[in-house]
Design an enzyme around this catalytic site. Structure first.
Site, PDB file in Angstrom:
ATOM      1  N   HIS A  62       0.841  -1.205   0.000  1.00  0.00           N
ATOM      2  CA  HIS A  62       0.000   0.000   0.000  1.00  0.00           C
ATOM      3  C   HIS A  62       0.873   1.251   0.000  1.00  0.00           C
ATOM      4  O   HIS A  62       1.220   1.784   1.046  1.00  0.00           O
ATOM      5  CB  HIS A  62      -0.913  -0.004   1.222  1.00  0.00           C
ATOM      6  CG  HIS A  62      -1.943   1.079   1.196  1.00  0.00           C
ATOM      7  ND1 HIS A  62      -3.117   0.993   1.893  1.00  0.00           N
ATOM      8  CD2 HIS A  62      -1.986   2.280   0.555  1.00  0.00           C
ATOM      9  CE1 HIS A  62      -3.829   2.094   1.693  1.00  0.00           C
ATOM     10  NE2 HIS A  62      -3.157   2.896   0.884  1.00  0.00           N
ATOM     11  N   ARG A  66       2.205   7.957  -6.880  1.00  0.00           N
ATOM     12  CA  ARG A  66       1.789   9.232  -7.506  1.00  0.00           C
ATOM     13  C   ARG A  66       2.014   9.341  -9.010  1.00  0.00           C
ATOM     14  O   ARG A  66       1.618  10.349  -9.605  1.00  0.00           O
ATOM     15  CB  ARG A  66       2.471  10.442  -6.839  1.00  0.00           C
ATOM     16  CG  ARG A  66       2.303  10.535  -5.349  1.00  0.00           C
ATOM     17  CD  ARG A  66       0.877  10.651  -4.928  1.00  0.00           C
ATOM     18  NE  ARG A  66       0.737  11.032  -3.525  1.00  0.00           N
ATOM     19  CZ  ARG A  66      -0.375  10.848  -2.832  1.00  0.00           C
ATOM     20  NH1 ARG A  66      -1.436  10.291  -3.389  1.00  0.00           N
ATOM     21  NH2 ARG A  66      -0.444  11.207  -1.575  1.00  0.00           N
ATOM     22  N   HIS A 239      -5.634  -0.337   5.449  1.00  0.00           N
ATOM     23  CA  HIS A 239      -5.386   0.611   6.561  1.00  0.00           C
ATOM     24  C   HIS A 239      -6.435   0.593   7.669  1.00  0.00           C
ATOM     25  O   HIS A 239      -7.025   1.633   7.995  1.00  0.00           O
ATOM     26  CB  HIS A 239      -5.192   2.034   6.038  1.00  0.00           C
ATOM     27  CG  HIS A 239      -6.229   2.568   5.082  1.00  0.00           C
ATOM     28  ND1 HIS A 239      -7.576   2.484   5.313  1.00  0.00           N
ATOM     29  CD2 HIS A 239      -6.087   3.223   3.902  1.00  0.00           C
ATOM     30  CE1 HIS A 239      -8.216   3.063   4.310  1.00  0.00           C
ATOM     31  NE2 HIS A 239      -7.328   3.519   3.441  1.00  0.00           N
ATOM     32  N   ASP A 312       0.718   2.826   3.628  1.00  0.00           N
ATOM     33  CA  ASP A 312      -0.103   3.917   3.095  1.00  0.00           C
ATOM     34  C   ASP A 312       0.789   5.142   2.827  1.00  0.00           C
ATOM     35  O   ASP A 312       0.334   6.290   2.980  1.00  0.00           O
ATOM     36  CB  ASP A 312      -1.266   4.267   4.033  1.00  0.00           C
ATOM     37  CG  ASP A 312      -2.394   5.007   3.322  1.00  0.00           C
ATOM     38  OD1 ASP A 312      -2.255   5.262   2.119  1.00  0.00           O
ATOM     39  OD2 ASP A 312      -3.391   5.323   3.993  1.00  0.00           O
TER      40      ASP A 312
HETATM   41  O1  DOR Z   1      -4.661  10.095   4.011  1.00  0.00           O
HETATM   42  C1  DOR Z   1      -4.778   9.553   2.917  1.00  0.00           C
HETATM   43  N1  DOR Z   1      -4.013   9.912   1.878  1.00  0.00           N
HETATM   44  N2  DOR Z   1      -5.720   8.605   2.766  1.00  0.00           N
HETATM   45  C2  DOR Z   1      -6.038   8.110   1.543  1.00  0.00           C
HETATM   46  O2  DOR Z   1      -6.886   7.284   1.458  1.00  0.00           O
HETATM   47  C3  DOR Z   1      -5.343   8.601   0.354  1.00  0.00           C
HETATM   48  C4  DOR Z   1      -4.032   9.160   0.678  1.00  0.00           C
HETATM   49  C5  DOR Z   1      -3.432   9.968  -0.447  1.00  0.00           C
HETATM   50  O3  DOR Z   1      -3.573   9.590  -1.612  1.00  0.00           O
HETATM   51  O4  DOR Z   1      -2.799  10.976  -0.155  1.00  0.00           O
HETATM   52 ZN    ZN Z   2      -3.793   4.822   0.774  1.00  0.00          ZN
END
Ligand code: DOR
Ligand code: ZN
Length: 453
Positions: A62, A66, A239, A312
């Site tokens: 995860h 970008r 998450h 994440d």
């Molecule tokens: O805090 C977050 N940032 N949660 C998400 O689900 C997406 C992520 C992002 O893409 O920055």
């Molecule tokens: Zn995410």
């Protein structure tokens, strides 16, 4: 016989156990032997593990790399440079890029960009929206690792499908045999409290956390489990931030549903107090919870409700994160922060504290994510004949992340700045190539390749 690479003099750890004074032999891109140091073949290149711990390459399922489209935040090269430096050998990118990864051409573009510049191996999820249900089989053929649905608004504003569309998508995905993961927050609950808090002038970082209550996560999990039980599709909860959410996953497992779940180092490390102490830097969705929820999340990890650890990793610029004014109006700040270079240190710190064994760490951070997403044993194992991906860690190295700018991402805001750790990756090997050693990323951009599934 002389092979290409041998690592000796380490403790090899897999979920099944550990062997001291051991190592790994590699020929070409594959493991040819794992065993006692003195029984391994000679090699053109030798690495002395110096008593450190050798584990299967860490798999982070995860990350937000970008690219394509949001390269001002991060790209495949910088994300996988951070991965290499963090001891991570395989990453899976999220589809909320620009364009979003919702059709085969976009997935192809994302793969091509990765092939051109990645330092470690990679894969990608594809997103399901109201617009692309008919493309679900094609996205499977195009080589996606799995599918993702954002329930409710998120960074990138990918619109959530209706419940009916989700049910239909599940039936279609079930036929592919692949897994469907969720950003599991009930959007109606979140939107309601967001509007109410904003109208009431509740603008602090902690207010952001409270505008997305635990019940939004728990309800989303329970609803998706009901749908999964009906359709038979394999599901995954990304998450998981709360004990209540993890307990809902456990109840789904008890019902026989093929549900897997992930949590992230920040939910295990911090409580919501970090939003009071570090401000919007720690803003992420789902938010970091109170200590009761964190304790219950730990209990759920220990009892098997949580399968995977992932970061994440979500880079944003300093301006987007309000770094100059960390306690500024939270509704002007964006959610997410980086994690690739602090995940192994955080997990090894938990090992040092006696909260996890090395074997349990490796299970949750290498073997299990590879199994959940269909990459095992090629990834996440040290089996002979599989990809020679491994990470050497020094579990005793004490250090503090004094300055986030020492990290390798393009943007490096993280609440882990200022935190102290016990443990660090020293060497990262991807398919037999040393991509990171002793503080330097030495692998070539473009060496990393897509994991075939
Ligand atoms: O805090 C977050 N940032 N949660 C998400 O689900 C997406 C992520 C992002 O893409 O920055
Ligand atoms: Zn995410």
């Amino acid at each position: 016989m002389t092979v290409d690479l041998v690592v000796r003099n380490g403790t090899v750890v897999t979920p099944a156990g550990r062997s001291a004074d051991a190592g790994i032999a590699v020929d070409g891109e594959r493991i040819v032997a794992v065993g006692r140091s003195d029984q391994l073949p000679t090699a053109d290149r030798e690495i002395d593990a110096d008593g450190n711990v050798i584990v299967p390459g860490i798999v982070d399922c995860h990350i937000h790399n970008r690219e394509p489209g949001l390269e001002y935040k991060e790209d495949w090269e910088s994300a996988t440079r951070a991965a290499a430096a963090g001891g991570v050998t395989t990453v899976v990118g999220m589809p909320n890029t620009d364009p979003i990864i919702d059709r085969p051409e976009h997935l192809q573009l994302k793969f091509e960009r990765g092939e051109a510049s990645a330092h470690v191996d990679f894969q990608s999820y594809v997103v399901v929206t109201s617009d692309n249900l008919s493309l679900i089989p094609d996205l499977d053929d195009a080589g996606a690792l799995g599918y993702k649905i954002f329930l409710g608004s998120t960074v990138g504003d990918v619109p959530p499908p209706s419940d009916g569309e989700i049910l239909e998508a599940m039936e279609l995905i079930e036929r592919t045999g692949k897994r469907l993961g969720f950003h599991e927050e009930n959007g109606e609950i979140v939107d309601h409290y967001t509007a109410q808090f904003r109208a009431a002038g509740k603008n602090k970082p902690i207010d952001f956390a409270h505008s997305r209550p635990v019940i939004a996560e728990q309800e989303a999990i329970e609803r998706m489990l009901t749908f999964a039980e009906e359709t038979g599709v394999k599901v995954h909860m990304y998450h998981v931030s709360s004990g209540a959410g993890a307990e809902a996953v456990a109840r789904g497992k008890d019902r026989g549903i093929d549900v897997t779940a992930e949590t992230c180092p920040h939910y295990l490390w911090f409580t919501e107090d970090v939003l009071r102490e570090k401000g919007n830097v720690a803003r992420i969705q789902p938010p970091i919870r109170d200590s009761d929820q964190r304790d219950r999340l730990w209990a759920a990890l220990e009892s098997g409700a949580i399968d995977c650890i992932a970061t994440d990793h979500a880079p944003h610029t300093d301006e987007e994160k309000l770094v100059d004014d960390p306690f500024g109006n939270t509704w002007d700040a964006i959610s997410g922060f980086v994690g690739l270079e602090t995940e192994i240190p955080a997990l090894l710190t938990f090992v040092d504290q006696g909260r996890l064994t090395l074997e349990e760490w490796v299970y949750h951070h290498a073997a299990r994510p590879a199994q959940v997403w269909g990459m095992y044993p090629q990834k996440g194992s040290l089996q002979v004949g599989t990809d020679a991906d491994f990470t050497i860690v020094d579990p005793e190295h004490e250090w503090t992340l004094e300055d986030r700018h020492t990290l390798h991402s393009k943007n490096c805001v993280t609440p882990f700045e200022g935190e102290s750790f016990t443990g660090k990756a020293t060497t990262t090997v991807v398919r037999g190539e040393v991509v990171y050693q002793d503080g330097s990323v030495i692998g070539e951009s473009g060496y990393g390749t897509r994991v075939d599934v």
